[in-house]
Scaffold this active site. Sequence first.
Site, PDB file in Angstrom:
ATOM      1  CD  GLN A   1      -2.869   1.082   2.414  1.00 20.60           C
ATOM      2  OE1 GLN A   1      -2.431   1.379   3.517  1.00 20.60           O
ATOM      3  NE2 GLN A   1      -4.117   0.672   2.215  1.00 20.60           N
TER       4      GLN A   1
ATOM      5  CD  GLN B   1      11.891   6.830   0.087  1.00 18.04           C
ATOM      6  OE1 GLN B   1      12.713   7.699  -0.188  1.00 18.04           O
ATOM      7  NE2 GLN B   1      11.993   6.064   1.161  1.00 18.04           N
TER       8      GLN B   1
ATOM      9  CD  GLU C   1      11.211  29.937 -18.662  1.00 25.34           C
ATOM     10  OE1 GLU C   1      10.122  30.529 -18.816  1.00 25.34           O
ATOM     11  OE2 GLU C   1      11.683  29.175 -19.510  1.00 25.34           O
TER      12      GLU C   1
END
Length: 382
Positions: A280, A337, A364
């Site tokens: 999960q 990760q 920018e």
Amino acid sequence: MLETTIQEIDQMKQMVKQFVDNEVEPYAQQIEEEDQIPQHIIDQAKELGLFGISIPEEYGGIGLNTLGKAIVLEQLGRTHNGFVSMISAHTGIGSTGLVKLGSDELKRKYLPEMAAGEKIACFALSEPGAGSDATNISTRAEKKGDYWVLNGIKHFITNAPIADIFTIFAVTDKEKGAKGGITAFVVERDFPGLIIGKKDKKMGLRGSHTAQVILENCIVPEENVIGEVGKGYISALKILAEGRIGLAARSVGSCDKLIEMSAAYAKERIQFGKPIAHFQAVQWMLADMATETEAARTLTLKAAQMVDEGKNVMKEAAMAKLFASEVFNRVADRAVQIHGGMGYVSEYPVERYYRDARITKIYEGTNEIQRIIIARKILEEV
């Protein structure tokens, strides 16, 4: 091309995707290691018309509208960010001033070769003492007869080492400053007095080179003024607004690629007897990555559509750049990760994307400046 049809945009999108996947991506690691884009890739980009996506057809370009250009840049964002940066600096802020504000004479003189990629463009506003505070530029332009003399230093100028055409901003009236005292000029590489400094050594964006542009009594013909004398700062704001939409689009494309790589790796990497995609924690990271990317895409395309409708997009362009760049950084972090230790080594491209993402929150217009722009517009509207 005043309007770009959905069919034309889709055809261009598919063509660019195939080019990126089949021709650029196989050389991404080489670009990273050699800090150079192979000439054959640049030549193929020329053949596809990628250097002229923002230049009208009458000058040899493809003439995509802003929405079409955003969709193309999104696809380019799926590959090496150094390559994308070189192209977008040329087709975005490097070309926009001439296309939108240049005289017919300047357009005829410069745009055809720019559209063909035979001459590369860049945008020179930032200075050692004027980054976020662009109103504080110190480069001076003094009128002498039928030409201008420019003196000053610009820095962190993308494409400067390879550029042929420079959009340069200088103070023409110190007393007026940003309110009528800054002017934009087209300066050619071989104009007397223009000097390119050494290449900057950067954290990322290998293959996309930046350097100082030094002006020492640089002679510029009076007809090379872009727009009106004294209106350069207003021009810069307009150019940067559209450039921010392009940067947002590139960021979204990079997010798409990172999500694809992360999902594929999660299905292959086995831990505790099963693919990590079954856990999960990994699923939630992928869900957040995808959700934020779609939100950034929607915000970016909305801003692009507003430009094509002739609306003021200062706030929306700032929102798109702010959100998309921060999403890019979060997506890149989660991608590392998910890849674990492999995400930290250079053999896997997520490490490269992680480094390349960081500059998007700076150039920018820093994201702090974007927040100021957004807040000011909100307060004006109430």
